[in-house]
Design a protein around this motif. Sequence first.
Motif, PDB file in Angstrom:
ATOM      1  N   ALA A  52       0.833  -1.210   0.000  1.00 51.93           N
ATOM      2  CA  ALA A  52       0.000   0.000   0.000  1.00 51.93           C
ATOM      3  C   ALA A  52       0.863   1.254   0.000  1.00 51.93           C
ATOM      4  CB  ALA A  52      -0.917  -0.005   1.215  1.00 51.93           C
ATOM      5  N   ILE A  53       1.923   1.245   0.786  1.00 56.16           N
ATOM      6  CA  ILE A  53       2.812   2.404   0.848  1.00 56.16           C
ATOM      7  C   ILE A  53       3.449   2.671  -0.511  1.00 56.16           C
ATOM      8  CG2 ILE A  53       4.943   3.316   1.859  1.00 56.16           C
ATOM      9  CD1 ILE A  53       4.219   1.696   4.402  1.00 56.16           C
ATOM     10  N   GLY A  54       3.851   1.617  -1.203  1.00 55.07           N
ATOM     11  CA  GLY A  54       4.515   1.768  -2.495  1.00 55.07           C
ATOM     12  C   GLY A  54       3.682   2.520  -3.515  1.00 55.07           C
ATOM     13  N   GLN A  55       2.365   2.481  -3.373  1.00 58.53           N
ATOM     14  CA  GLN A  55       1.479   3.175  -4.303  1.00 58.53           C
ATOM     15  C   GLN A  55       1.256   4.639  -3.920  1.00 58.53           C
ATOM     16  OE1 GLN A  55      -2.116   0.944  -5.103  1.00 58.53           O
ATOM     17  NE2 GLN A  55      -1.036  -1.004  -5.007  1.00 58.53           N
ATOM     18  N   MET A  56       1.780   5.038  -2.758  1.00 57.86           N
ATOM     19  CA  MET A  56       1.567   6.400  -2.266  1.00 57.86           C
ATOM     20  C   MET A  56       2.818   7.268  -2.349  1.00 57.86           C
ATOM     21  SD  MET A  56      -0.522   5.423   1.213  1.00 57.86           S
ATOM     22  CE  MET A  56      -1.909   4.302   1.193  1.00 57.86           C
ATOM     23  N   ILE A  57       3.959   6.665  -2.633  1.00 50.69           N
ATOM     24  CA  ILE A  57       5.235   7.381  -2.646  1.00 50.69           C
ATOM     25  C   ILE A  57       5.334   8.269  -3.881  1.00 50.69           C
ATOM     26  CG2 ILE A  57       7.745   7.096  -2.754  1.00 50.69           C
ATOM     27  CD1 ILE A  57       7.369   4.403  -1.349  1.00 50.69           C
ATOM     28  N   GLY A  58       5.945   9.446  -3.719  1.00 50.22           N
ATOM     29  CA  GLY A  58       6.299  10.242  -4.884  1.00 50.22           C
ATOM     30  C   GLY A  58       5.751  11.646  -4.925  1.00 50.22           C
ATOM     31  N   LYS A  59       4.785  11.956  -4.072  1.00 51.25           N
ATOM     32  CA  LYS A  59       4.171  13.284  -4.131  1.00 51.25           C
ATOM     33  C   LYS A  59       4.493  14.132  -2.904  1.00 51.25           C
ATOM     34  CE  LYS A  59       0.417  11.882  -7.209  1.00 51.25           C
ATOM     35  NZ  LYS A  59      -1.049  11.829  -7.441  1.00 51.25           N
ATOM     36  N   GLY A  60       5.535  13.745  -2.188  1.00 51.30           N
ATOM     37  CA  GLY A  60       5.942  14.505  -1.018  1.00 51.30           C
ATOM     38  C   GLY A  60       5.473  13.863   0.266  1.00 51.30           C
ATOM     39  N   SER A  61       6.176  14.151   1.359  1.00 54.98           N
ATOM     40  CA  SER A  61       5.877  13.511   2.644  1.00 54.98           C
ATOM     41  C   SER A  61       4.518  13.906   3.205  1.00 54.98           C
ATOM     42  CB  SER A  61       6.979  13.849   3.651  1.00 54.98           C
ATOM     43  OG  SER A  61       8.201  13.261   3.266  1.00 54.98           O
ATOM     44  N   ARG A 118      30.869  12.135 -18.842  1.00 55.52           N
ATOM     45  CA  ARG A 118      30.398  12.596 -20.146  1.00 55.52           C
ATOM     46  C   ARG A 118      30.318  14.125 -20.196  1.00 55.52           C
ATOM     47  NH1 ARG A 118      25.609  13.039 -23.305  1.00 55.52           N
ATOM     48  NH2 ARG A 118      25.635  11.741 -25.172  1.00 55.52           N
ATOM     49  N   GLY A 119      30.520  14.761 -19.037  1.00 53.00           N
ATOM     50  CA  GLY A 119      30.516  16.214 -18.977  1.00 53.00           C
ATOM     51  C   GLY A 119      29.216  16.822 -18.491  1.00 53.00           C
ATOM     52  N   LEU A 120      28.261  15.992 -18.045  1.00 54.06           N
ATOM     53  CA  LEU A 120      26.986  16.517 -17.586  1.00 54.06           C
ATOM     54  C   LEU A 120      27.096  17.020 -16.146  1.00 54.06           C
ATOM     55  CD1 LEU A 120      26.087  14.828 -20.088  1.00 54.06           C
ATOM     56  CD2 LEU A 120      23.978  14.332 -18.837  1.00 54.06           C
ATOM     57  N   ARG A 121      26.463  18.146 -15.881  1.00 54.03           N
ATOM     58  CA  ARG A 121      26.309  18.640 -14.521  1.00 54.03           C
ATOM     59  C   ARG A 121      25.058  17.995 -13.945  1.00 54.03           C
ATOM     60  NH1 ARG A 121      26.868  25.059 -14.482  1.00 54.03           N
ATOM     61  NH2 ARG A 121      27.151  24.585 -12.257  1.00 54.03           N
ATOM     62  N   LEU A 122      25.118  17.557 -12.698  1.00 51.99           N
ATOM     63  CA  LEU A 122      24.019  16.795 -12.121  1.00 51.99           C
ATOM     64  C   LEU A 122      23.393  17.502 -10.929  1.00 51.99           C
ATOM     65  CD1 LEU A 122      25.458  13.138 -12.093  1.00 51.99           C
ATOM     66  CD2 LEU A 122      24.267  14.344 -13.937  1.00 51.99           C
ATOM     67  N   ALA A 123      22.070  17.402 -10.851  1.00 52.05           N
ATOM     68  CA  ALA A 123      21.324  17.876  -9.691  1.00 52.05           C
ATOM     69  C   ALA A 123      20.324  16.804  -9.288  1.00 52.05           C
ATOM     70  CB  ALA A 123      20.589  19.176 -10.005  1.00 52.05           C
ATOM     71  N   CYS A 124      20.142  16.630  -8.001  1.00 52.74           N
ATOM     72  CA  CYS A 124      19.099  15.745  -7.487  1.00 52.74           C
ATOM     73  C   CYS A 124      17.890  16.598  -7.156  1.00 52.74           C
ATOM     74  CB  CYS A 124      19.593  14.997  -6.253  1.00 52.74           C
ATOM     75  SG  CYS A 124      18.317  13.973  -5.466  1.00 52.74           S
ATOM     76  N   LEU A 125      16.746  16.232  -7.704  1.00 54.95           N
ATOM     77  CA  LEU A 125      15.493  16.952  -7.454  1.00 54.95           C
ATOM     78  C   LEU A 125      14.462  15.948  -6.970  1.00 54.95           C
ATOM     79  CD1 LEU A 125      13.692  19.480  -7.609  1.00 54.95           C
ATOM     80  CD2 LEU A 125      13.220  18.872  -9.994  1.00 54.95           C
ATOM     81  N   ALA A 154      11.889  23.159  -1.446  1.00 58.40           N
ATOM     82  CA  ALA A 154      12.831  24.129  -2.018  1.00 58.40           C
ATOM     83  C   ALA A 154      12.135  25.210  -2.843  1.00 58.40           C
ATOM     84  CB  ALA A 154      13.871  23.414  -2.869  1.00 58.40           C
ATOM     85  N   PHE A 155      11.027  24.841  -3.465  1.00 54.43           N
ATOM     86  CA  PHE A 155      10.318  25.772  -4.334  1.00 54.43           C
ATOM     87  C   PHE A 155       8.842  25.855  -3.920  1.00 54.43           C
ATOM     88  CE2 PHE A 155      13.655  23.594  -6.864  1.00 54.43           C
ATOM     89  CZ  PHE A 155      14.541  24.661  -6.951  1.00 54.43           C
ATOM     90  N   GLU A 156       8.143  26.806  -4.514  1.00 50.60           N
ATOM     91  CA  GLU A 156       6.746  27.024  -4.132  1.00 50.60           C
ATOM     92  C   GLU A 156       5.849  25.834  -4.447  1.00 50.60           C
ATOM     93  OE1 GLU A 156       8.595  29.005  -5.909  1.00 50.60           O
ATOM     94  OE2 GLU A 156       8.562  31.041  -5.085  1.00 50.60           O
ATOM     95  N   ARG A 157       6.225  25.064  -5.461  1.00 49.19           N
ATOM     96  CA  ARG A 157       5.423  23.907  -5.854  1.00 49.19           C
ATOM     97  C   ARG A 157       6.326  22.702  -6.078  1.00 49.19           C
ATOM     98  NH1 ARG A 157       3.563  28.307  -8.506  1.00 49.19           N
ATOM     99  NH2 ARG A 157       4.579  27.851 -10.494  1.00 49.19           N
ATOM    100  N   LYS A 158       5.730  21.508  -5.984  1.00 48.49           N
ATOM    101  CA  LYS A 158       6.460  20.258  -6.156  1.00 48.49           C
ATOM    102  C   LYS A 158       6.176  19.656  -7.535  1.00 48.49           C
ATOM    103  CE  LYS A 158       6.228  18.821  -1.242  1.00 48.49           C
ATOM    104  NZ  LYS A 158       5.491  19.980  -0.698  1.00 48.49           N
ATOM    105  N   LYS A 159       7.000  18.709  -7.965  1.00 44.06           N
ATOM    106  CA  LYS A 159       6.651  17.888  -9.115  1.00 44.06           C
ATOM    107  C   LYS A 159       5.295  17.224  -8.833  1.00 44.06           C
ATOM    108  CE  LYS A 159      10.388  15.428  -8.538  1.00 44.06           C
ATOM    109  NZ  LYS A 159      11.367  14.322  -8.668  1.00 44.06           N
ATOM    110  N   PRO A 160       4.387  17.136  -9.800  1.00 43.63           N
ATOM    111  CA  PRO A 160       4.568  17.239 -11.251  1.00 43.63           C
ATOM    112  C   PRO A 160       4.497  18.642 -11.838  1.00 43.63           C
ATOM    113  CG  PRO A 160       2.341  16.554 -10.792  1.00 43.63           C
ATOM    114  CD  PRO A 160       3.044  16.620  -9.461  1.00 43.63           C
ATOM    115  N   ALA A 189       7.764  12.586 -15.293  1.00 45.82           N
ATOM    116  CA  ALA A 189       7.513  12.751 -16.724  1.00 45.82           C
ATOM    117  C   ALA A 189       6.639  13.964 -17.010  1.00 45.82           C
ATOM    118  CB  ALA A 189       6.882  11.485 -17.289  1.00 45.82           C
ATOM    119  N   GLN A 190       5.590  14.153 -16.232  1.00 43.52           N
ATOM    120  CA  GLN A 190       4.700  15.299 -16.453  1.00 43.52           C
ATOM    121  C   GLN A 190       5.432  16.614 -16.227  1.00 43.52           C
ATOM    122  OE1 GLN A 190       1.199  14.765 -13.994  1.00 43.52           O
ATOM    123  NE2 GLN A 190       0.898  12.688 -14.751  1.00 43.52           N
ATOM    124  N   ALA A 191       6.242  16.653 -15.169  1.00 47.14           N
ATOM    125  CA  ALA A 191       7.013  17.864 -14.889  1.00 47.14           C
ATOM    126  C   ALA A 191       7.996  18.156 -16.015  1.00 47.14           C
ATOM    127  CB  ALA A 191       7.750  17.722 -13.564  1.00 47.14           C
TER     128      ALA A 191
END
Length: 234
Positions: A52-61, A118-125, A154-160, A189-191
């Motif tokens: 059940a928890i696995g289906q709820m993860i991803g939209k913030g705590s 490969r030269g990419l700059r990385l950020a975790c979001l 960090a920002f006013e709104r979250k993904k998506p 993907a939507q974001a």
Amino acid sequence: MHIPDLAPLSLLRFEAAIVDLDGTMVDTLGDFVVALNRMLAELALPPITAEAIGQMIGKGSEHLIRSVLAHVRCGETPDAALFDAAWARYQHHYLAINGQHASIYAGVAEGLAALRARGLRLACLTNKPTAFARPLLAIKGLDVHFEHLFGGEAFERKKPDPLPLLKTCEALGSAPARTLMIGDSSNDAQAARAAGCPVVLVSYGYNHGQPVSEVDADGYVDSLADLARMLGPG
């Protein structure tokens, strides 16, 4: 899972990549199960299953807490007092066990290192609170790969919503069209679509319990190492 031809993406001159955390780099379901069930026990509420928890993860705590409380209370929306109590105990328990019941997915460290080479700059979001995300990345030794970390507050709104991606692109100094979003769910993907970023999803994440292959994305990979190899040299 079938991995599509990512040749079109390999032709793009990516400047940077934005990488999601839960379900993309680290399998944190075990941490959620322990922290949430300790919270529920303290509130004299019944436990919740990992499925059940696995289906709820991803939209913030905050969304996760509300969803869990509603689930164990047969759909009844929690009032402010219950939510506040649950949120306080959840933070206490999550910080106490952060990373202890979580594991890095195969190919993540290798893939991140290859993207950097490969030269990419990385950020975790992530929609995860920064207070949870920062120590988790450090505990798992992944923090060294990222120039920036932006949590759910960090920002006013979250993904998506696209705002976090656009702000992260600004921090990286990269154009959205040259910034690859790497995630595990429709949120990512939507974001990315709304922000104008190409997006690739991993096949093993959470995605709210739905098949990731049904999400509109530019590609799907079985590991970040596979993605780095398929993108080819910089």
